[in-house]
Design an enzyme around this catalytic site. Sequence first.
Site, PDB file in Angstrom:
ATOM      1  N   LYS A 280      -6.479  38.537   1.985  1.00 26.04           N
ATOM      2  CA  LYS A 280      -5.882  38.246   0.673  1.00 26.04           C
ATOM      3  C   LYS A 280      -6.959  38.119  -0.393  1.00 26.04           C
ATOM      4  CE  LYS A 280      -1.777  35.642   2.107  1.00 26.04           C
ATOM      5  NZ  LYS A 280      -0.784  36.564   1.530  1.00 26.04           N
ATOM      6  N   ASP A 291       1.618  27.733   4.174  1.00 23.39           N
ATOM      7  CA  ASP A 291       2.369  28.792   4.849  1.00 23.39           C
ATOM      8  C   ASP A 291       3.047  28.303   6.143  1.00 23.39           C
ATOM      9  OD1 ASP A 291       3.294  31.379   4.625  1.00 23.39           O
ATOM     10  OD2 ASP A 291       1.617  32.279   5.711  1.00 23.39           O
ATOM     11  N   ARG A 354       6.670  37.660   9.918  1.00 23.88           N
ATOM     12  CA  ARG A 354       7.732  38.327  10.676  1.00 23.88           C
ATOM     13  C   ARG A 354       7.316  38.562  12.132  1.00 23.88           C
ATOM     14  NH1 ARG A 354       7.523  43.122   6.345  1.00 23.88           N
ATOM     15  NH2 ARG A 354       6.784  41.362   5.114  1.00 23.88           N
TER      16      ARG A 354
HETATM   17  N1  BES Z   1       2.679  33.903   3.414  1.00 22.44           N
HETATM   18  C1  BES Z   1       2.760  35.145   2.751  1.00 22.44           C
HETATM   19  C2  BES Z   1       3.843  35.159   1.679  1.00 22.44           C
HETATM   20  C3  BES Z   1       3.507  34.413   0.428  1.00 22.44           C
HETATM   21  C4  BES Z   1       2.626  34.923  -0.490  1.00 22.44           C
HETATM   22  C5  BES Z   1       4.138  33.218   0.157  1.00 22.44           C
HETATM   23  C6  BES Z   1       2.358  34.226  -1.655  1.00 22.44           C
HETATM   24  C7  BES Z   1       3.882  32.538  -1.003  1.00 22.44           C
HETATM   25  C8  BES Z   1       2.980  33.029  -1.914  1.00 22.44           C
HETATM   26  C9  BES Z   1       3.065  36.254   3.737  1.00 22.44           C
HETATM   27  O1  BES Z   1       2.534  36.115   4.996  1.00 22.44           O
HETATM   28  C10 BES Z   1       2.499  37.502   3.163  1.00 22.44           C
HETATM   29  O2  BES Z   1       1.320  37.583   3.047  1.00 22.44           O
HETATM   30  N2  BES Z   1       3.363  38.444   2.803  1.00 22.44           N
HETATM   31  C11 BES Z   1       2.934  39.651   2.215  1.00 22.44           C
HETATM   32  C12 BES Z   1       3.734  40.776   2.831  1.00 22.44           C
HETATM   33  C13 BES Z   1       3.238  42.140   2.481  1.00 22.44           C
HETATM   34  C14 BES Z   1       1.885  42.384   3.118  1.00 22.44           C
HETATM   35  C15 BES Z   1       4.238  43.168   2.964  1.00 22.44           C
HETATM   36  C16 BES Z   1       3.215  39.565   0.711  1.00 22.44           C
HETATM   37  O3  BES Z   1       4.225  39.002   0.322  1.00 22.44           O
HETATM   38  O4  BES Z   1       2.367  40.029  -0.048  1.00 22.44           O
HETATM   39 ZN    ZN Z   2       2.156  34.210   5.609  1.00 23.71          ZN
HETATM   40 MN    MN Z   3       0.543  36.875   5.101  1.00 21.39          MN
END
Ligand code: BES
Ligand code: ZN
Ligand code: MN
Length: 497
Positions: A280, A291, A354
Site C-alpha cells: 500500500k 483492518d 476475501r
Molecule cells: N483493508 C483493505 C480495505 C480498506 C482500504 C479499508 C482502505 C479501509 C480503508 C483491503 O484489504 C484492501 O486492501 N482492499 C483493496 C482491494 C483491491 C486490491 C481490489 C482496496 O480496497 O483497495
Molecule cells: Zn485488508
Molecule cells: Mn488489503
Amino acid sequence: MDFKTIIDPKARSATACAVVGMFEGGELTSAGAEIDAALGGQLRKLQTGGDFAAKLGDVFMIAQATGARAARVLLVGLGTKGHFNRKQYRKAVQAAAQALAKSGAPDAIVYLALDAHPDLDEHYRARIVAEVFCAQRYKVPDLKTAPKPKAPRLSTVSVAAADAKSARAAERGLVIGAALGSGMALSRDLGNLPPNVCTPTYMGTRALQLGKEWPSIKVKVLKEPELRALKMGSLLAVAKGSTEPPRLIVCEYRGTDKHVAPICLVGKGITFDSGGISLKDPGAMDEMKFDMSGAASVLGTLRTVAELGLAVNLVGIVATCENMPAGNAVKPADIVKTMSGQTVEVLNTDAEGRLILCDAITYSRRFKPAAVIDIATLTGACIVALGNHFSGLMSNNEALAAELESAGIRADDRSWRLPIGDEYVEQLKSNFADLANIGGREGGACTAASFLWKFAKDLNWAHLDVAGTAWLSGSQKGSTGRPVPLLVDFLLHRAQA
Ligand code: BES
Ligand code: ZN
Ligand code: MN
C-alpha cells in the site's frame, strides 16, 4: 456507571442534576415546564433574554438551581420540534452526557426520555441514554506517559419514566444499552490498540478471556497445524509472509436449545494490512491496524449477547493474521487452494480479506447455521460508494437483508444494500484458476462481495462491508465500535422471534 429508572413525571426528585429539554422558540418538555415553574421561570427567561437559543445540542448548566429539588439543572437544546426524532434525540443526549462529564455532579436524572417522540418508544429512549453515557465514558487504551486525567465524578444516571409500565420498558432499555456499551468498548479497544500489541495471538488471548468471563461462551483457538489439517490454504497463504502466526478463533455461545440452528458471525481479523507484496501507499497505512474491526465486532457482539443472556445460539468465527511483504510472502500470480476446494489466483495480495474470509465461511458450514453474516473492512471502494455513514450490505437472501437493514435503522447504525451477482463474478475470471481475487476497479465492493458469495452459495448469507464505518480518521481517529449496535439489534429481534 450505574443506570436506574425512576417514576417521576413531575420532576420532583432530589438529584445533583436534572436534565431537561427545550425546543427552539422556547417550548419546554413536560419535566422542563415543571422545573421552570419551580425556578420562577428562569428557563424561559434564558430563551427570551437571548442567552439560550435551544439549537440542537446547545447546553446551559444552572449550577445553583435554587427553588428546584435538583441541585443543578442542565438545559439541553432540542432544535426545531418538527424535526425532532431518533437522531436528534441521540444528539441531545450526547450533548447532555458531555456537559455532565465536565460538571461536578455525581448523579443525574435524565427527563428527556419522558416525552413521546415519533419512532422512539420508552425502551429505545432509555437504551440510547445508557449507550450514549457509556460511549462518553469510553477511554482509548492509550500509551501516553503523562498522568491520566481524573475520572469524571458522575457515577449514577437515572432515567425518569411516566408510570410503572414505561419504567419497566425503560429498565430493559437501560440493561441493553449498558451491555451494548461494554460490547462496543471491547470492540473499540481491540481496534484502537497498536498492531504490535493487538496481534492474531493477542486476539486469541482476548477471546479466551471472554470465554473465562462468560461460561456461556466456549472458545477454541486453532493454530497453524490445525489450519493445515483443515486445508485452509487461502488463509495460510495470506499469513505466510508474517512472523506473527495466524489464528482461527471459534466462540460458541449457547443461549437456547442446542437443536436450534445458530447464527454464525464471521469476522475479518487482519491485525495489520500492509498490502503484502502489492504494498500500500504509506499515506494512511497506520490506519490498517483497524483492518481487524470486523473480528473485533464479532467479539464485542458476543460479549453483549452473553451479558444479556439472549435466547439465541451464536457462533463467532474470527480469521486473524497479518498481511505482510516478505521473501516467503504470497505473491501476485500465486494460486492457492481454498478449504472449499476452489482454486484462486492471487492477482493482488492487497485483496487479502476475501482470501481469509472464504475459508472462514467454508468452516462455518459445520455448524449448519441458520444464517452466516460476515463482517469485514473489505474494500476502499465501499467507502467511495457510501462514505462513512452507511456500511455496505450484500446478501443472497432478501429476508435476511431486510432484517439487517431494519436492525441498523433501529440501532442508528445503518447499512445500505449493494448488489452481488454473476455479472460481478464474471469480472473475477482467471485463465489459470477457478477464480481471481480481484475484478477491476469498477464496483470493487460488489466484486469483493461476489467473490465471497461464491463460497456462500447455498447458505443464508449476508456481508457487511464496514471499511467506511468501523473507524474515524483525522483528529477523531479511532474505532467507532460499529457495527456492534446493528448486530446486537438483529440478534435481539431473532431472540424474540
Ligand atoms: N483493508 C483493505 C480495505 C480498506 C482500504 C479499508 C482502505 C479501509 C480503508 C483491503 O484489504 C484492501 O486492501 N482492499 C483493496 C482491494 C483491491 C486490491 C481490489 C482496496 O480496497 O483497495
Ligand atoms: Zn485488508
Ligand atoms: Mn488489503
